[in-house]
Motif scaffolding. Sequence first.
Motif, PDB file in Angstrom:
ATOM      1  N   ALA A 265      -7.403  -2.932  -5.658  1.00 50.97           N
ATOM      2  CA  ALA A 265      -6.087  -3.448  -5.257  1.00 50.97           C
ATOM      3  C   ALA A 265      -5.014  -2.757  -6.073  1.00 50.97           C
ATOM      4  CB  ALA A 265      -6.021  -4.951  -5.476  1.00 50.97           C
ATOM      5  N   GLU A 266      -3.768  -2.927  -5.623  1.00 51.14           N
ATOM      6  CA  GLU A 266      -2.636  -2.532  -6.436  1.00 51.14           C
ATOM      7  C   GLU A 266      -2.475  -3.565  -7.543  1.00 51.14           C
ATOM      8  OE1 GLU A 266       0.703  -2.342  -3.872  1.00 51.14           O
ATOM      9  OE2 GLU A 266      -0.065  -0.675  -2.664  1.00 51.14           O
ATOM     10  N   GLU A 267      -2.039  -3.127  -8.693  1.00 53.60           N
ATOM     11  CA  GLU A 267      -1.889  -4.056  -9.813  1.00 53.60           C
ATOM     12  C   GLU A 267      -0.881  -5.150  -9.474  1.00 53.60           C
ATOM     13  OE1 GLU A 267      -1.116  -3.950 -14.648  1.00 53.60           O
ATOM     14  OE2 GLU A 267      -1.227  -2.082 -13.476  1.00 53.60           O
ATOM     15  N   GLY A 268      -1.285  -6.398  -9.779  1.00 50.66           N
ATOM     16  CA  GLY A 268      -0.424  -7.542  -9.487  1.00 50.66           C
ATOM     17  C   GLY A 268      -0.694  -8.155  -8.129  1.00 50.66           C
ATOM     18  N   SER A 269      -1.819  -7.791  -7.514  1.00 49.58           N
ATOM     19  CA  SER A 269      -2.152  -8.317  -6.182  1.00 49.58           C
ATOM     20  C   SER A 269      -2.957  -9.603  -6.228  1.00 49.58           C
ATOM     21  CB  SER A 269      -2.927  -7.253  -5.387  1.00 49.58           C
ATOM     22  OG  SER A 269      -2.156  -6.087  -5.213  1.00 49.58           O
ATOM     23  N   GLY A 270      -3.137 -10.161  -7.436  1.00 43.37           N
ATOM     24  CA  GLY A 270      -3.920 -11.384  -7.568  1.00 43.37           C
ATOM     25  C   GLY A 270      -5.309 -11.125  -8.118  1.00 43.37           C
TER      26      GLY A 270
ATOM     27  N   LEU B 266      -8.287  -6.347  -2.140  1.00 41.28           N
ATOM     28  CA  LEU B 266      -7.179  -7.277  -1.951  1.00 41.28           C
ATOM     29  C   LEU B 266      -6.027  -6.570  -1.243  1.00 41.28           C
ATOM     30  CD1 LEU B 266      -7.109  -9.084  -5.430  1.00 41.28           C
ATOM     31  CD2 LEU B 266      -8.180  -9.861  -3.310  1.00 41.28           C
ATOM     32  N   PRO B 267      -5.356  -7.240  -0.328  1.00 40.69           N
ATOM     33  CA  PRO B 267      -4.264  -6.600   0.433  1.00 40.69           C
ATOM     34  C   PRO B 267      -3.022  -6.404  -0.417  1.00 40.69           C
ATOM     35  CG  PRO B 267      -4.459  -8.915   1.022  1.00 40.69           C
ATOM     36  CD  PRO B 267      -5.625  -8.613   0.126  1.00 40.69           C
ATOM     37  N   SER B 268      -2.222  -5.429  -0.061  1.00 41.89           N
ATOM     38  CA  SER B 268      -0.934  -5.204  -0.724  1.00 41.89           C
ATOM     39  C   SER B 268       0.053  -6.270  -0.271  1.00 41.89           C
ATOM     40  CB  SER B 268      -0.406  -3.816  -0.372  1.00 41.89           C
ATOM     41  OG  SER B 268      -0.118  -3.763   1.028  1.00 41.89           O
ATOM     42  N   LEU B 269       1.217  -6.320  -0.922  1.00 42.79           N
ATOM     43  CA  LEU B 269       2.245  -7.294  -0.531  1.00 42.79           C
ATOM     44  C   LEU B 269       2.714  -7.018   0.890  1.00 42.79           C
ATOM     45  CD1 LEU B 269       4.069  -9.655  -1.307  1.00 42.79           C
ATOM     46  CD2 LEU B 269       5.691  -8.004  -2.251  1.00 42.79           C
ATOM     47  N   THR B 270       2.819  -5.744   1.225  1.00 41.31           N
ATOM     48  CA  THR B 270       3.239  -5.389   2.593  1.00 41.31           C
ATOM     49  C   THR B 270       2.266  -5.947   3.617  1.00 41.31           C
ATOM     50  OG1 THR B 270       4.273  -3.348   1.805  1.00 41.31           O
ATOM     51  CG2 THR B 270       3.741  -3.467   4.153  1.00 41.31           C
ATOM     52  N   ALA B 271       0.968  -5.765   3.367  1.00 43.24           N
ATOM     53  CA  ALA B 271      -0.055  -6.269   4.289  1.00 43.24           C
ATOM     54  C   ALA B 271      -0.026  -7.794   4.361  1.00 43.24           C
ATOM     55  CB  ALA B 271      -1.430  -5.791   3.851  1.00 43.24           C
ATOM     56  N   ARG B 272       0.213  -8.453   3.253  1.00 41.91           N
ATOM     57  CA  ARG B 272       0.270  -9.921   3.249  1.00 41.91           C
ATOM     58  C   ARG B 272       1.436 -10.426   4.103  1.00 41.91           C
ATOM     59  NH1 ARG B 272      -2.919 -12.342  -0.634  1.00 41.91           N
ATOM     60  NH2 ARG B 272      -3.786 -10.940  -2.221  1.00 41.91           N
ATOM     61  N   LEU B 273       2.588  -9.772   3.962  1.00 47.58           N
ATOM     62  CA  LEU B 273       3.753 -10.195   4.761  1.00 47.58           C
ATOM     63  C   LEU B 273       3.492 -10.014   6.246  1.00 47.58           C
ATOM     64  CD1 LEU B 273       6.643  -8.806   2.533  1.00 47.58           C
ATOM     65  CD2 LEU B 273       6.176 -11.201   3.029  1.00 47.58           C
TER      66      LEU B 273
ATOM     67  N   SER C  21       8.753  -5.434  -0.163  1.00 44.49           N
ATOM     68  CA  SER C  21       7.284  -5.394  -0.197  1.00 44.49           C
ATOM     69  C   SER C  21       6.764  -4.064  -0.732  1.00 44.49           C
ATOM     70  CB  SER C  21       6.720  -5.653   1.206  1.00 44.49           C
ATOM     71  OG  SER C  21       7.004  -4.561   2.079  1.00 44.49           O
ATOM     72  N   GLN C  22       7.568  -3.001  -0.547  1.00 45.07           N
ATOM     73  CA  GLN C  22       7.160  -1.695  -1.054  1.00 45.07           C
ATOM     74  C   GLN C  22       7.452  -1.552  -2.548  1.00 45.07           C
ATOM     75  OE1 GLN C  22       9.191   1.112   1.475  1.00 45.07           O
ATOM     76  NE2 GLN C  22       7.811   0.745   3.224  1.00 45.07           N
ATOM     77  N   ARG C  23       8.419  -2.338  -3.036  1.00 38.49           N
ATOM     78  CA  ARG C  23       8.809  -2.235  -4.430  1.00 38.49           C
ATOM     79  C   ARG C  23       8.038  -3.199  -5.328  1.00 38.49           C
ATOM     80  NH1 ARG C  23      14.055  -0.128  -5.560  1.00 38.49           N
ATOM     81  NH2 ARG C  23      15.046   0.756  -3.716  1.00 38.49           N
ATOM     82  N   HIS C  24       7.479  -4.270  -4.744  1.00 36.21           N
ATOM     83  CA  HIS C  24       6.901  -5.347  -5.562  1.00 36.21           C
ATOM     84  C   HIS C  24       5.420  -5.564  -5.267  1.00 36.21           C
ATOM     85  CE1 HIS C  24      10.564  -6.935  -7.446  1.00 36.21           C
ATOM     86  NE2 HIS C  24      11.182  -6.620  -6.306  1.00 36.21           N
TER      87      HIS C  24
END
Length: 544
Positions: A329-334, A416-423, A459-462
């Motif tokens: 996952a990207e860091e901070g994805s849970g 784990l999905p990225s924030l973009t994928a979650r949105l 979502s791309q920045r966070h």
Amino acid sequence: MKDMHITVIAPYEGLQKTVKRVIQKQQPFTYNVYLADLQEAIPIIQKVDDKTDLYISRGGTANVIKAHTDKQVVEIPISGYDILRTLLLIQDDKEEAEIIAFENISSDFNEISQLLGIEVPITSIHSAAEAEPAVIKAKDSGRRVIIGDTVTNDFAQRYGVEGILITSGVESVKQAFEQAETIRQVHLFHDEEKELFKTLATEMDESFLVVRDKEIRFKNNALKRLEHQIDVSHLVKQLFEQLENKMPSNEVILTLYDEEKPYQLKVQPLGEKGYFVIYIREIEQVIPSFCSPFQTDGLTLPLVLGTKSELVDRFDQLVESNDPILILAEEGSGERCVTEAFLANRWALECDLRKQVEMGELFQTQMPLFFSHLHTLSESKQKEWIDAATSYKAPVVFFCNYDVKKDWFGDRILELPSLTARLEQDPSFIRTFISRANSRFGKQVIGLKNTAAEMQELSQRHSLVSFRDLIFQEVEQAQASHIHLEVKQLNHEQDGVICLDLSKTLDEMESEIIQRVLKEEGFNQSKTAKRLNVNRTTIWRKLK
């Protein structure tokens, strides 16, 4: 030991008087002198043994004492003078005499009589029970004089034979007391040494106890202080259970828990008499310098896993695994929330594999482990760490981006999905963040007023974690029912300046610079290469 208490048991009255004369000049001792022969000494031993440091006696009575105490026994010797006096006394009747004595006396008589040329039959006995038959046999052989110890004399008189007692003179008694003084000096030295070691052990900063036969025999002061904080006896009981009640022959280190907090217990054999020293260390004392306690991210598992059944099912499969797990996952994805669940909420150590890590020291902790940045290692090093983690008894979770060889983990991978994928999949987690922020700050925010384009940019920045923190920050300052998440320009996007994270590797920082310039040049590799003063091949290779 200032004074040594000596119990003297004299087998005949004359020896008792000689002892009393000698002891008047003995300063470092306290004394009791008793008159008793052979078995008569047993009740005396039972009465005084607890208060006695050393016994002095002679012949068969000394042997009886040795059989009934573990204290040291000094024998009053039969000196050469004593033997010489006795032999000269009976030399005119040597043809009609016989020596009947315990072996420790008769052997000396034999040597001196040969030197003097006074040949007297000698019979050695080993117990009082042998004395009577020996006396009878000597009488039947025509012996009129029996030389021996007290018991022999008693039987000689009973059977009408003259008995001559082998006596010990003053020089023999003095010799016994000189030996006692030597023993006292040795005891004094060892007592001082023992007291020194006891003081050192008691005052040591490290908490430890000594056990034998699973019973605690000693606790130092540091451990006694620790007992005010934790249940030491419970930890020791757990230790015995882990060892299956079999104490180890070599050093053993275990991590055990008291009220969910881990403690490291190190067990070491102590000498050859069944003693073991158990060190109890708080986990903060044994964390290697290149590690830190694992910290979760404050997210919840339902929020991180969402409602996507495929991700939930994958987690449910992996949570039962005993082998190392990889989270991609990207860091901070849970990833930390998921790791906490994999590690069963136990204390764990976090280790950044970009640092210099000592594998042996780390695995010796026996703590659950969370590794980050596995992808920064060479493939051979990655394989080495995965193999070591596979044979490790405690749970291990690896977290990194997608630049790893997945085959090494088999099916033990959770993406784990990225924030973009979650949105895109289910933005309901935003409502959860707002609700929690309202609860914390006493607000009544009900939603966001950002546009779709702004949400895409956010979502791309966070990451999921930084997005939550942004919502919490805006809710705390909110004065209305809706909040607007500002799409702030990042510091490294201002005035052509980029801020680099120096904890990253050189390759990672180069990649970040190239990506930034590539974006500014509209993803034109020729312009990017020209601006960075490198060729296109270098750009392609570094982005590969």
